[in-house]
Design a protein around this motif. Structure first.
Motif, PDB file in Angstrom:
ATOM      1  N   TYR A  45      -4.295  -7.122   2.960  1.00 49.40           N
ATOM      2  CA  TYR A  45      -3.102  -6.746   2.192  1.00 49.40           C
ATOM      3  C   TYR A  45      -1.851  -7.354   2.807  1.00 49.40           C
ATOM      4  O   TYR A  45      -1.644  -7.311   4.014  1.00 49.40           O
ATOM      5  CB  TYR A  45      -2.973  -5.222   2.129  1.00 49.40           C
ATOM      6  CG  TYR A  45      -1.819  -4.773   1.263  1.00 49.40           C
ATOM      7  CD1 TYR A  45      -1.911  -4.832  -0.121  1.00 49.40           C
ATOM      8  CD2 TYR A  45      -0.640  -4.307   1.828  1.00 49.40           C
ATOM      9  CE1 TYR A  45      -0.854  -4.427  -0.928  1.00 49.40           C
ATOM     10  CE2 TYR A  45       0.414  -3.900   1.041  1.00 49.40           C
ATOM     11  CZ  TYR A  45       0.306  -3.963  -0.332  1.00 49.40           C
ATOM     12  OH  TYR A  45       1.352  -3.571  -1.137  1.00 49.40           O
ATOM     13  N   TYR A  46      -0.990  -7.921   1.932  1.00 50.98           N
ATOM     14  CA  TYR A  46       0.266  -8.514   2.389  1.00 50.98           C
ATOM     15  C   TYR A  46       1.431  -7.631   1.943  1.00 50.98           C
ATOM     16  O   TYR A  46       1.994  -6.893   2.716  1.00 50.98           O
ATOM     17  CB  TYR A  46       0.373  -9.937   1.858  1.00 50.98           C
ATOM     18  CG  TYR A  46       1.685 -10.622   2.102  1.00 50.98           C
ATOM     19  CD1 TYR A  46       2.289 -10.602   3.349  1.00 50.98           C
ATOM     20  CD2 TYR A  46       2.327 -11.304   1.081  1.00 50.98           C
ATOM     21  CE1 TYR A  46       3.501 -11.232   3.572  1.00 50.98           C
ATOM     22  CE2 TYR A  46       3.533 -11.942   1.292  1.00 50.98           C
ATOM     23  CZ  TYR A  46       4.124 -11.893   2.530  1.00 50.98           C
ATOM     24  OH  TYR A  46       5.315 -12.506   2.745  1.00 50.98           O
ATOM     25  N   LYS A  47       1.771  -7.687   0.667  1.00 51.90           N
ATOM     26  CA  LYS A  47       2.820  -6.838   0.094  1.00 51.90           C
ATOM     27  C   LYS A  47       2.815  -7.006  -1.420  1.00 51.90           C
ATOM     28  O   LYS A  47       2.284  -7.991  -1.952  1.00 51.90           O
ATOM     29  CB  LYS A  47       4.198  -7.194   0.655  1.00 51.90           C
ATOM     30  CG  LYS A  47       4.701  -8.575   0.242  1.00 51.90           C
ATOM     31  CD  LYS A  47       6.101  -8.826   0.743  1.00 51.90           C
ATOM     32  CE  LYS A  47       6.585 -10.181   0.243  1.00 51.90           C
ATOM     33  NZ  LYS A  47       7.946 -10.468   0.641  1.00 51.90           N
ATOM     34  N   ASP A  48       3.385  -6.064  -2.122  1.00 50.72           N
ATOM     35  CA  ASP A  48       3.560  -6.134  -3.577  1.00 50.72           C
ATOM     36  C   ASP A  48       2.299  -6.570  -4.312  1.00 50.72           C
ATOM     37  O   ASP A  48       2.337  -7.468  -5.162  1.00 50.72           O
ATOM     38  CB  ASP A  48       4.713  -7.080  -3.942  1.00 50.72           C
ATOM     39  CG  ASP A  48       6.034  -6.636  -3.352  1.00 50.72           C
ATOM     40  OD1 ASP A  48       6.214  -5.417  -3.182  1.00 50.72           O
ATOM     41  OD2 ASP A  48       6.869  -7.509  -3.060  1.00 50.72           O
ATOM     42  N   ASP A  49       1.167  -5.951  -3.983  1.00 50.48           N
ATOM     43  CA  ASP A  49      -0.114  -6.251  -4.633  1.00 50.48           C
ATOM     44  C   ASP A  49      -0.568  -7.696  -4.395  1.00 50.48           C
ATOM     45  O   ASP A  49      -1.279  -8.283  -5.202  1.00 50.48           O
ATOM     46  CB  ASP A  49      -0.040  -5.951  -6.133  1.00 50.48           C
ATOM     47  CG  ASP A  49      -1.382  -5.549  -6.702  1.00 50.48           C
ATOM     48  OD1 ASP A  49      -2.247  -5.079  -5.929  1.00 50.48           O
ATOM     49  OD2 ASP A  49      -1.586  -5.720  -7.911  1.00 50.48           O
ATOM     50  N   MET A  50      -0.141  -8.301  -3.289  1.00 52.88           N
ATOM     51  CA  MET A  50      -0.584  -9.638  -2.897  1.00 52.88           C
ATOM     52  C   MET A  50      -1.425  -9.513  -1.624  1.00 52.88           C
ATOM     53  O   MET A  50      -1.189  -8.643  -0.792  1.00 52.88           O
ATOM     54  CB  MET A  50       0.602 -10.572  -2.667  1.00 52.88           C
ATOM     55  CG  MET A  50       1.327 -10.939  -3.944  1.00 52.88           C
ATOM     56  SD  MET A  50       2.577 -12.203  -3.701  1.00 52.88           S
ATOM     57  CE  MET A  50       3.895 -11.266  -2.976  1.00 52.88           C
ATOM     58  N   LYS A  64      -3.502 -12.330  -6.088  1.00 51.36           N
ATOM     59  CA  LYS A  64      -3.269 -11.012  -6.677  1.00 51.36           C
ATOM     60  C   LYS A  64      -4.513 -10.638  -7.459  1.00 51.36           C
ATOM     61  O   LYS A  64      -5.161 -11.513  -8.047  1.00 51.36           O
ATOM     62  CB  LYS A  64      -2.099 -11.072  -7.659  1.00 51.36           C
ATOM     63  CG  LYS A  64      -0.754 -10.946  -7.052  1.00 51.36           C
ATOM     64  CD  LYS A  64       0.298 -10.788  -8.130  1.00 51.36           C
ATOM     65  CE  LYS A  64       1.573 -10.298  -7.478  1.00 51.36           C
ATOM     66  NZ  LYS A  64       2.554  -9.839  -8.427  1.00 51.36           N
TER      67      LYS A  64
END
Length: 193
Positions: free
Chosen positions: A85-90, A10
């Protein structure tokens, strides 16, 4: 949550570092997404790969490639996240996109990289403020010693600002010479860092 071959990270603060505080006021330095110099490069490790062992551990702060958090516009002009980018700012990060890690308030270079502090130019006829392709090793992977005065290949340096110091990330095998350190060399750190 684990990944087989990638780190999951993150951003330490935000994706971009577009402003700077000066005397309790905020100065906006950048307003677009294209400038790589303003992309945040520090991240916190959420998980490490399961396929191999690594120097980096969960919870470490890492220095990553500028394209990890970068946004871009596609051919139609639509703004998109990076492929990391993965999800939820991860974000997924490949091992070769991490250059250093910070544990217990101390930075350590990843194997294969050194961080070099530029030195002031001593050429009275030059308009350059720093001596090209020469610097003092600040963080080493062990191939050279910290505080060694070294030279490196042209176009092999990549600029980072670490803890308020401007440093060059140089691949260890691109360091070409170790000079005798005379002690009168002055480190160059511009005021904007």
């Amino acid at each position: 949550m684990k990944s087989v071959f990638n780190f999951i990270v993150k951003p330490l603060n935000e994706r971009y570092q577009n402003s700077k505080k000066i005397d309790n006021k905020e100065l906006i330095l950048n307003t677009d997404i294209f400038q790589h110099k303003f992309v945040s490069r520090e991240a916190k490790v959420i998980s490490t790969p399961t396929a191999f062992n690594t120097q980096v551990k969960k919870g470490d702060t890492v220095l990553v490639h500028h394209n990890v958090f970068r946004r871009f516009t596609d051919i139609k002009g639509v703004e998109k996240d990076s492929k990391n980018y993965y999800k939820d700012d991860m974000y997924f990060v490949y091992a070769d996109q991490i250059f250093a890690y910070k544990r217990y308030k101390s930075w350590q270079s990843i194997d294969g990289y050194c961080f070099i502090k530029p030195i002031c130019s001593d050429d009275m006829y030059s308009t350059d403020k720093e001596k090209p392709l020469v610097g003092i090793v600040k963080y080493s992977d062990g191939t050279v010693d910290v505080n060694d005065l070294v030279g490196f290949r042209p176009t092999s340096e990549y600029e980072f600002v670490l803890d308020g110091e401007r440093l060059y990330r140089v691949k260890s095998n691109f360091i070409t010479i170790k000079y005798e350190y005379e002690g009168n060399e002055k480190e160059y750190n511009p005021s904007w860092t």
